[in-house]
Design a protein around this motif. Structure first.
Motif, mmCIF file in Angstrom:
data_model
loop_
_atom_site.group_PDB
_atom_site.id
_atom_site.type_symbol
_atom_site.label_atom_id
_atom_site.label_comp_id
_atom_site.label_asym_id
_atom_site.label_seq_id
_atom_site.Cartn_x
_atom_site.Cartn_y
_atom_site.Cartn_z
ATOM 1 N N ILE A 175 1.820 -8.596 2.991
ATOM 2 C CA ILE A 175 2.072 -8.634 4.438
ATOM 3 C C ILE A 175 3.494 -9.076 4.719
ATOM 4 N N GLN A 176 4.009 -10.047 3.967
ATOM 5 C CA GLN A 176 5.387 -10.486 4.152
ATOM 6 C C GLN A 176 6.364 -9.344 3.891
ATOM 7 N N ARG A 178 5.732 -6.143 4.232
ATOM 8 C CA ARG A 178 5.616 -5.204 5.354
ATOM 9 C C ARG A 178 6.351 -5.722 6.588
ATOM 10 N N LEU A 179 6.194 -7.005 6.891
ATOM 11 C CA LEU A 179 6.872 -7.573 8.048
ATOM 12 C C LEU A 179 8.393 -7.528 7.878
ATOM 13 N N TRP A 182 9.521 -4.125 8.659
ATOM 14 C CA TRP A 182 9.487 -3.861 10.095
ATOM 15 C C TRP A 182 10.613 -4.571 10.838
ATOM 16 N N MET A 183 11.041 -5.731 10.340
ATOM 17 C CA MET A 183 12.159 -6.421 10.978
ATOM 18 C C MET A 183 13.426 -5.585 10.916
ATOM 19 N N PRO A 186 11.553 -1.039 12.219
ATOM 20 C CA PRO A 186 10.188 -0.980 12.747
ATOM 21 C C PRO A 186 9.645 0.443 12.734
ATOM 22 N N PHE A 190 4.194 0.643 14.692
ATOM 23 C CA PHE A 190 4.344 -0.771 15.051
ATOM 24 C C PHE A 190 4.975 -0.914 16.435
ATOM 25 N N PHE A 220 12.588 -9.598 16.976
ATOM 26 C CA PHE A 220 12.373 -10.182 15.648
ATOM 27 C C PHE A 220 13.509 -11.142 15.291
#
Length: 368
Positions: A175-176, A178-179, A182-183, A186, A190, A220
């Motif tokens: 998850i980290q 993926r985030l 996205w930062m 994106p 999302f 973000f």
């Protein structure tokens, strides 16, 4: 010496010698064995750490795994080593897969002496997963990484405890990742998700997509800056203190005038860019000193980064008052400042060696 301090010492030594390590055997001797030793296992006791453990796996006879850590005569952890800096992927873990299946070990470690990837069997019992649940970089780690690694140390090793947290670690890491993606970039899905309630009845047109993609990235960045700022509050207090400059003694006749002038001066405000740069510099020198020893003092003309909150130990200066022209001030052996232009905060990484050299110069024993 605490576990984290042992790792810092090892990190410093590996960082300075990794360019000299050219073979797999040298990697094992200079990097992997000291790492296993830091975990508390005696690499010179074959009843505790067995090099080149041999086992017949199916039709493959006499295959060897580089190291097996034993407890009560049974392997609990297997190490497969590649030469320093070599690429690590699942195709390089064939022997680990086979050994994992025929031994009682529940953990396999694939390493190139710099990065250690830990595997277990979360997906199918007795079959090593293709993705690691934990990764440790000896040249770039934080206290949270050390706490996870400590679970594999001889004094703390507990199979059930590690397996209980391994599943959470695996998905937390995914998850980290993926985030983080996205930062920077994106995805459309999302952006649709976070902007859905904000658009009302408006259609998600290409123009709306482009607009909200930029807004999402900015949100973000601002959120991250605010979180960093909150964590640093209390760890540092903005002070108008200069670094390694002569002390100017005020003339008595001008004291009241100086007092009035100081009251009229604007308050020092630490910008998100300065906080991000400070955080980056702390990370770059973390393998030399604990992060808490690197301190920021913000002033009107520049932001000083100091070691031990001592203005005789300047690490660098951030000259970010003109946000269109970021400059980094570095110090030579005589503490003369040389300024360098930055395109972005990420450019600070280009000066990592100079920053580490400056910090190292303050750590050298007197007289050397």
């Amino acid at each position: 010496m605490d576990f984290i301090d042992q790792l810092r010492v090892l990190s410093t030594r590996i960082g300075s010698t990794k360019a000299l390590i050219q073979t797999e055997e040298a990697t094992k001797n200079a990097m992997v064995m000291p790492f296993i030793q830091a975990l508390g296992y005696n690499v010179f006791d074959p009843l505790e750490v067995t090099p080149e453990l041999v086992a017949d796996v199916g039709t493959k006879k006499g295959e060897k795994v580089d190291y097996a850590i034993l407890r009560e005569g049974k392997p609990i952890m297997l190490f497969e080593c590649k030469k320093a800096g070599a690429e690590l992927n699942i195709n390089h873990a064939g022997q680990l897969f086979r050994y994992f299946h025929v031994t009682e070990a529940r953990f396999g470690v694939l390493t190139n002496g710099l990065v250690y990837r830990f595997f277990t069997d979360l997906e199918q019992p007795n079959k090593m997963d293709e993705k690691p649940f934990f990764e440790f970089n000896i040249l770039d780690f934080n206290e949270r990484d050390v706490e996870e690694l400590k679970k594999f140390a001889k004094t703390a090793f507990d199979l059930e405890t590690i397996l209980t947290t391994a599943n959470d670690l695996k998905y937390t890491r995914a998850i980290q990742t993926r985030l983080a993606e996205w930062m920077i970039n994106p995805s459309e899905e999302f952006v649709r998700l976070v902007s859905g309630d904000l658009l009302g009845n408006r259609r998600f047109t290409p123009a709306i997509k482009d607009q909200f993609t930029l807004i999402t990235k900015r949100a973000f960045e601002q959120l991250l800056g605010e979180r960093i700022n909150e964590r640093l509050k209390g760890a540092m207090a903005p002070e108008s203190v200069t670094v390694s400059e002569p002390v100017v003694v005020a003339q008595p006749a001008a004291s009241s005038q100086a007092s009035t002038s100081s009251q009229d001066e604007p308050q020092v405000v630490t910008s998100p860019e300065e906080l991000e740069a400070f955080h980056t510099i702390r990370a770059l020198v973390r393998n030399l000193v604990p992060s808490k020893r690197v301190v920021m003092r913000d002033a009107q003309s520049y932001c000083a980064i100091l070691l031990d909150d001592n203005n005789r130990k300047p690490v660098c200066r951030l000259r970010f008052n003109n946000t269109q022209k970021l400059r980094l001030g570095l110090f030579n052996a005589t503490k003369d400042e040389e300024q360098f232009s930055l395109e972005s905060i990420d450019d600070i990484h280009k000066f990592a060696e100079q920053l580490r050299a400056t910090v190292s110069s303050y750590l050298a024993p007197i007289g050397n």
